[in-house]
Design an enzyme around this catalytic site. Sequence first.
Site: not given
Length: 497
Positions: A235, A263, A355
């Site tokens: 991230y 995403d 995801h």
Amino acid sequence: MLSGKEVAQHNTRESCWIIVHGKVYDVTEFLDDHPGGSRIILKYAGKDATQEYDPIHPPDAITSNLPIEKHLGPVEPDTVEKVEVQITDEEKLRLERMEKRPLLSEILNLHDFESIAKLVMPDKAWAYYSSAADDEITIRENHAAYHRIWFRPRILRDVTKVDFSSTILGHKTSMPIYITATALGKLGHPDGELNLTRAAAKHGVIQMIPTLASCSFDELVDAAQPGQVQFLQLYVNKDREITKRIVQHAESRGIKGLFITVDAPQLGRREKDMRQKFEAEDPAEVSKSGSDGVDRTQGAARAISSFIDPGLNWGDLKWFKSITKMPLILKGVQCWEDALEAYDQGMAGVVLSNHGGRQLDFARSGVEVLAECVTHLKEKRGLKFPNEKFQLFVDGGVRRATDVIKAIALGATAVGIGRPFLYSYSAYGQEGVDQALQILRDEFEMNMRLLGAPTIKDVVPEMVDASNLNSHIVAVPSDSLFNTNYEVMQHAMLKTK
Ligand code: 173
């Protein structure tokens, strides 16, 4: 050394000390900056907060966020009062169910793990792991999409021996799957992601370590066997220096691929998770919620995700290439146009993923996107798949080796599996993951034989009929929230009097 008694005196908003892993921290000035709100910390003011802290935070979260002068040092262990964990009636029932788990040998497939996990996991953990965005249409579609692909097996081929080993980014794997990244591993089991590292070693598969693991990154790398390959899911932090440190540290520790999540500029609304937390609160507390500036209805994930940069864009990829030599893969690509752009920008691959249905509801399944990527990348860049230079991965909804084989036939290099392994270890610890991987291997062996494919290279596009893959008329899951609100109409009835 501090005594537990002294720590216990700092139990107010004005002076708040807590104990985590045997060390004392002065968190008074941090209270209002805690992403999860001050109230949860104040509940442990003057006490040992380790049990509450562990599942949600990586071990180094507190040491890296608090200035060094707030680290007050170790506490004499014998002087600390044990935090009494109240066992509720519900918890007692859960522990009883845990005792009644079927033997591992009675677990026959990955669905079994899911249904047992649902029965034996703490509600909070189940809600967090199983929840998905909005009406949870995409999470169901992820699995349902595989039902729209059928096999065209070949016969009379020598399948005495079948070999389903393969390579991912040049690294050997015993089958074309990898354990994909999932956050907060200790919610389901005290060993968290270590269960996955150990089982991955045993079965020769690759683990993708999540940025938001419950175990620390180094702990997971240290637990790997010599030569065991690990990837890292990233991230991207608003503070690029932090990201640079993470990436370069990962590279120095031998991580073999960097999967940048693209995403999740904002975390999706997972209502099952939100509702569970809402109901778990004392109603009197709920009416006051917001008083500490944290919207508690958003759940733990959203609270700890505020560091993720929604400004991340294509222009940043050059910077990533400048700070690392690891192969870069974009995780969460959802149409061929973006896959093409990723190829043009020199990425090593893309994960066609939504995801696990946790972000944009009504995003299409990864396997559907895979088919269009193969078509367009072939047409526009002359690429053939599977491709060594630009690899396509898929995740979401995979429960069977047949699902994996379908994706391989369509051109994927490998398929990521996430939740099923969380459920396996939440119910059975590492042995559960071992069994899940063994089940997949058994399924692979049989299905490759029945398909007439002695090796992964023999699994070709002609072995599947995916002509209905784009047809969303078939098996669109029903919207059960809407359906139960829309009252069933009644027929004419006989007079009652
Ligand atoms: O899907 C998730 O829950 C996830 O990726 C996440 C992101 C930030 C914090 C916790 C979990």
